[in-house]
Design a protein around this motif. Structure first.
Motif, PDB file in Angstrom:
ATOM      1  N   GLU A   1       0.832  -1.197   0.000  1.00  0.00           N
ATOM      2  CA  GLU A   1       0.000   0.000   0.000  1.00  0.00           C
ATOM      3  C   GLU A   1       0.870   1.252   0.000  1.00  0.00           C
ATOM      4  O   GLU A   1       1.790   1.400   0.801  1.00  0.00           O
ATOM      5  CB  GLU A   1      -0.896   0.006   1.246  1.00  0.00           C
ATOM      6  N   GLY A   2       0.606   2.155  -0.944  1.00  0.00           N
ATOM      7  CA  GLY A   2       1.355   3.394  -1.025  1.00  0.00           C
ATOM      8  C   GLY A   2       2.663   3.282  -1.761  1.00  0.00           C
ATOM      9  O   GLY A   2       3.414   4.246  -1.854  1.00  0.00           O
ATOM     10  N   LEU A   3       2.966   2.091  -2.289  1.00  0.00           N
ATOM     11  CA  LEU A   3       4.186   1.878  -3.066  1.00  0.00           C
ATOM     12  C   LEU A   3       3.823   1.137  -4.351  1.00  0.00           C
ATOM     13  O   LEU A   3       2.897   0.329  -4.371  1.00  0.00           O
ATOM     14  CB  LEU A   3       5.201   1.051  -2.274  1.00  0.00           C
ATOM     15  N   PRO A   4       4.561   1.392  -5.434  1.00  0.00           N
ATOM     16  CA  PRO A   4       4.252   0.674  -6.672  1.00  0.00           C
ATOM     17  C   PRO A   4       4.714  -0.772  -6.603  1.00  0.00           C
ATOM     18  O   PRO A   4       5.632  -1.108  -5.848  1.00  0.00           O
ATOM     19  CB  PRO A   4       5.061   1.439  -7.722  1.00  0.00           C
ATOM     20  N   MET A   5       4.084  -1.637  -7.382  1.00  0.00           N
ATOM     21  CA  MET A   5       4.595  -2.988  -7.520  1.00  0.00           C
ATOM     22  C   MET A   5       5.916  -2.914  -8.282  1.00  0.00           C
ATOM     23  O   MET A   5       6.042  -2.151  -9.242  1.00  0.00           O
ATOM     24  CB  MET A   5       3.606  -3.869  -8.289  1.00  0.00           C
ATOM     25  N   THR A   6       6.894  -3.669  -7.821  1.00  0.00           N
ATOM     26  CA  THR A   6       8.214  -3.625  -8.438  1.00  0.00           C
ATOM     27  C   THR A   6       8.332  -4.684  -9.530  1.00  0.00           C
ATOM     28  O   THR A   6       8.154  -5.873  -9.270  1.00  0.00           O
ATOM     29  CB  THR A   6       9.311  -3.867  -7.387  1.00  0.00           C
ATOM     30  N   VAL A   7       8.596  -4.228 -10.722  1.00  0.00           N
ATOM     31  CA  VAL A   7       8.874  -5.114 -11.852  1.00  0.00           C
ATOM     32  C   VAL A   7      10.174  -4.618 -12.466  1.00  0.00           C
ATOM     33  O   VAL A   7      10.210  -3.553 -13.082  1.00  0.00           O
ATOM     34  CB  VAL A   7       7.742  -5.079 -12.901  1.00  0.00           C
ATOM     35  N   HIS A   8      11.243  -5.361 -12.297  1.00  0.00           N
ATOM     36  CA  HIS A   8      12.562  -4.898 -12.712  1.00  0.00           C
ATOM     37  C   HIS A   8      12.633  -4.730 -14.229  1.00  0.00           C
ATOM     38  O   HIS A   8      12.259  -5.622 -14.989  1.00  0.00           O
ATOM     39  CB  HIS A   8      13.634  -5.867 -12.237  1.00  0.00           C
ATOM     40  N   GLY A   9      13.110  -3.553 -14.637  1.00  0.00           N
ATOM     41  CA  GLY A   9      13.288  -3.291 -16.057  1.00  0.00           C
ATOM     42  C   GLY A   9      14.644  -3.783 -16.536  1.00  0.00           C
ATOM     43  O   GLY A   9      15.610  -3.823 -15.769  1.00  0.00           O
ATOM     44  N   ARG A  10      14.709  -4.162 -17.789  1.00  0.00           N
ATOM     45  CA  ARG A  10      15.969  -4.657 -18.359  1.00  0.00           C
ATOM     46  C   ARG A  10      16.796  -3.487 -18.895  1.00  0.00           C
ATOM     47  O   ARG A  10      16.267  -2.523 -19.418  1.00  0.00           O
ATOM     48  CB  ARG A  10      15.678  -5.634 -19.497  1.00  0.00           C
ATOM     49  N   GLY A  11      18.116  -3.646 -18.766  1.00  0.00           N
ATOM     50  CA  GLY A  11      19.014  -2.655 -19.329  1.00  0.00           C
ATOM     51  C   GLY A  11      18.974  -1.311 -18.641  1.00  0.00           C
ATOM     52  O   GLY A  11      19.314  -0.287 -19.247  1.00  0.00           O
ATOM     53  N   LEU A  12      18.585  -1.287 -17.380  1.00  0.00           N
ATOM     54  CA  LEU A  12      18.491  -0.034 -16.634  1.00  0.00           C
ATOM     55  C   LEU A  12      19.516  -0.029 -15.498  1.00  0.00           C
ATOM     56  O   LEU A  12      19.942  -1.096 -15.035  1.00  0.00           O
ATOM     57  CB  LEU A  12      17.081   0.127 -16.046  1.00  0.00           C
ATOM     58  N   PRO A  13      19.926   1.140 -15.044  1.00  0.00           N
ATOM     59  CA  PRO A  13      20.870   1.178 -13.915  1.00  0.00           C
ATOM     60  C   PRO A  13      20.260   0.583 -12.650  1.00  0.00           C
ATOM     61  O   PRO A  13      19.039   0.642 -12.462  1.00  0.00           O
ATOM     62  CB  PRO A  13      21.168   2.675 -13.747  1.00  0.00           C
TER      63      PRO A  13
ATOM     64  N   THR B   1       9.935  15.210  -7.975  1.00  0.00           N
ATOM     65  CA  THR B   1      10.767  14.139  -7.421  1.00  0.00           C
ATOM     66  C   THR B   1       9.927  12.927  -7.035  1.00  0.00           C
ATOM     67  O   THR B   1      10.338  11.773  -7.249  1.00  0.00           O
ATOM     68  CB  THR B   1      11.560  14.652  -6.210  1.00  0.00           C
ATOM     69  N   GLU B   2       8.742  13.156  -6.482  1.00  0.00           N
ATOM     70  CA  GLU B   2       7.886  12.038  -6.069  1.00  0.00           C
ATOM     71  C   GLU B   2       7.440  11.203  -7.280  1.00  0.00           C
ATOM     72  O   GLU B   2       7.397   9.968  -7.204  1.00  0.00           O
ATOM     73  CB  GLU B   2       6.659  12.545  -5.314  1.00  0.00           C
TER      74      GLU B   2
ATOM     75  N   GLY C   1       7.337   8.130   1.391  1.00  0.00           N
ATOM     76  CA  GLY C   1       6.378   8.674   2.346  1.00  0.00           C
ATOM     77  C   GLY C   1       6.880   9.954   2.988  1.00  0.00           C
ATOM     78  O   GLY C   1       6.152  10.949   3.086  1.00  0.00           O
ATOM     79  N   ARG C   2       8.139   9.940   3.422  1.00  0.00           N
ATOM     80  CA  ARG C   2       8.711  11.127   4.061  1.00  0.00           C
ATOM     81  C   ARG C   2       8.865  12.266   3.055  1.00  0.00           C
ATOM     82  O   ARG C   2       8.652  13.442   3.375  1.00  0.00           O
ATOM     83  CB  ARG C   2      10.066  10.801   4.692  1.00  0.00           C
ATOM     84  N   LEU C   3       9.233  11.913   1.830  1.00  0.00           N
ATOM     85  CA  LEU C   3       9.377  12.934   0.796  1.00  0.00           C
ATOM     86  C   LEU C   3       8.034  13.579   0.474  1.00  0.00           C
ATOM     87  O   LEU C   3       7.924  14.807   0.350  1.00  0.00           O
ATOM     88  CB  LEU C   3       9.988  12.316  -0.464  1.00  0.00           C
ATOM     89  N   THR C   4       6.999  12.749   0.352  1.00  0.00           N
ATOM     90  CA  THR C   4       5.657  13.275   0.073  1.00  0.00           C
ATOM     91  C   THR C   4       5.200  14.200   1.206  1.00  0.00           C
ATOM     92  O   THR C   4       4.657  15.285   0.950  1.00  0.00           O
ATOM     93  CB  THR C   4       4.662  12.112  -0.090  1.00  0.00           C
TER      94      THR C   4
ATOM     95  N   THR D   1       1.851  12.321  -7.853  1.00  0.00           N
ATOM     96  CA  THR D   1       2.116  11.331  -6.813  1.00  0.00           C
ATOM     97  C   THR D   1       1.858  11.909  -5.428  1.00  0.00           C
ATOM     98  O   THR D   1       1.285  11.236  -4.562  1.00  0.00           O
ATOM     99  CB  THR D   1       3.558  10.807  -6.927  1.00  0.00           C
ATOM    100  N   VAL D   2       2.263  13.153  -5.216  1.00  0.00           N
ATOM    101  CA  VAL D   2       1.980  13.796  -3.925  1.00  0.00           C
ATOM    102  C   VAL D   2       0.478  13.848  -3.696  1.00  0.00           C
ATOM    103  O   VAL D   2      -0.021  13.517  -2.618  1.00  0.00           O
ATOM    104  CB  VAL D   2       2.591  15.220  -3.872  1.00  0.00           C
ATOM    105  N   ARG D   3      -0.279  14.252  -4.717  1.00  0.00           N
ATOM    106  CA  ARG D   3      -1.720  14.342  -4.560  1.00  0.00           C
ATOM    107  C   ARG D   3      -2.333  12.970  -4.301  1.00  0.00           C
ATOM    108  O   ARG D   3      -3.209  12.823  -3.453  1.00  0.00           O
ATOM    109  CB  ARG D   3      -2.347  14.976  -5.823  1.00  0.00           C
ATOM    110  N   ALA D   4      -1.883  11.967  -5.041  1.00  0.00           N
ATOM    111  CA  ALA D   4      -2.438  10.619  -4.871  1.00  0.00           C
ATOM    112  C   ALA D   4      -2.158  10.057  -3.490  1.00  0.00           C
ATOM    113  O   ALA D   4      -3.049   9.518  -2.828  1.00  0.00           O
ATOM    114  CB  ALA D   4      -1.886   9.690  -5.954  1.00  0.00           C
ATOM    115  N   LEU D   5      -0.911  10.176  -3.042  1.00  0.00           N
ATOM    116  CA  LEU D   5      -0.556   9.588  -1.747  1.00  0.00           C
ATOM    117  C   LEU D   5      -1.116  10.393  -0.585  1.00  0.00           C
ATOM    118  O   LEU D   5      -1.511   9.806   0.434  1.00  0.00           O
ATOM    119  CB  LEU D   5       0.981   9.487  -1.627  1.00  0.00           C
TER     120      LEU D   5
END
Length: 314
Positions: free
Chosen positions: A5-17, A266-267, A285-288, A306-310
């Motif tokens: 809750e409040g975080l995106p599902m993580t799906v690792h992207g290929r070829g990214l840092p 940034t969010e 959360g702290r950043l928002t 993102t700030v508005r949504a969270l």
């Protein structure tokens, strides 16, 4: 894949840092256009809260003449209030030798100069040609390096200019090469009026690589005028860029480019990066909460989606 809750599902992207360093520009670029002057104590608290959220690079202020940017006239007062923050890089903008003197006098360890890829913007922003501006910056960069400072070169209008239209890639590459050759450790490629698209970003990064500008010396700075900032950021990440500029809550624009809307929030950036499995070290959360607090100080809601949504979930 993970998700809470409040975080995106993580799906690792290929070829990214694996990790991206966020260069937070809210206290400087984000606040510089505010019509009413923000109290120095509020600016200092903003920087402290951003650092507490896990941001490791927070651009603190600018040592430009107060006549040009009244909002940042308190640089000498502000910088000592935050300079002892542990583990946080606090770069400052210096427009000339006098600005560098002021920064050195306060113990700044990182500085930035602000160049343009186009003649029209160089004239509007600095009242100089591109080459005259570079000639002005060269001794500043040289002296900063001699003092052991890290130097960033901002380059505005890398993709489009409100007076000249689309900017030829070779023109941008030429100025980038000059900034690298004079000693800049890092270049921030600015889409000042937000007209870039992912293919354009990829093309410029390819040209820069061909000209011998290492991708690990590059950062990107996108504005969201046409809603392309995140797409352009992803294109840059796919080409190996590992530093992204953004502004907490989406604050900021450009006083000399009236069509420029706010910086990439940034969010919004952190939400995308975390969803791709890219580490940032940032507590969203702290950043928002920090951006909600800052929006209250400014008397208007944050433009960050993102700030508005969270914040609406609370």
């Amino acid at each position: 894949m993970t998700g809470t809750e409040g975080l995106p599902m993580t799906v690792h992207g290929r070829g990214l840092p694996d990790r991206v360093r966020i260069h937070e520009v809210g206290p400087r670029d984000g606040l510089q256009n505010e019509k009413s002057v923000v109290p120095t104590e509020i600016k200092a608290e903003f920087i402290r809260r951003l650092a507490a959220s896990g941001l490791t690079t927070v651009e603190a202020t600018s040592f430009v003449h107060p006549k040009w940017v009244p909002q940042l006239a308190d640089a000498e007062k502000l910088f000592p209030m935050v300079s002892s923050l542990a583990g946080v890089r606090l770069p400052v903008l210096v427009p000339n030798d006098r600005g560098l003197d002021r920064a050195l006098g306060l113990g700044a360890r990182e500085v930035a100069v602000f160049a343009s890829a186009t003649e029209s913007f160089a004239k509007a922003n600095l009242n100089r040609t591109v080459d005259e501006a570079l000639a002005m910056f060269e001794p500043v960069v040289t002296r900063a390096v001699e003092h052991g400072l890290r130097v960033r070169g901002y380059l505005s209008m890398c993709f489009g200019d409100p007076w000249e239209g689309p900017v030829p890639l070779a023109q941008v590459v030429r100025v980038c090469r000059r900034l690298v050759d004079m000693g800049c450790d890092e270049l921030s490629l600015g889409d000042t009026i937000g007209v870039a698209t992912p293919g354009h970003v990829a093309a410029l990064l390819t040209e820069l690589g061909g000209a011998g500008v290492p991708v690990d010396r590059l950062a990107v700075h996108f504005h969201d005028t046409y809603g392309q900032a995140l797409a352009n950021t992803l294109a840059a990440l796919q080409h190996g860029v590992g530093v992204v500029d953004s502004s907490a809550g989406g604050l900021g624009g450009c006083p000399y480019a009236k069509s420029a809307t706010g910086n990439l929030a940034t969010e919004d950036l952190v939400w995308m990066l975390h969803g791709l499995g890219i580490e940032t070290g940032v507590d969203l959360g702290r950043l928002t909460a920090t951006s909600v607090w800052m929006a209250e100080q400014l008397g208007r809601p944050s433009p960050s989606r993102t700030v508005r949504a969270l914040s609406h979930k609370e």
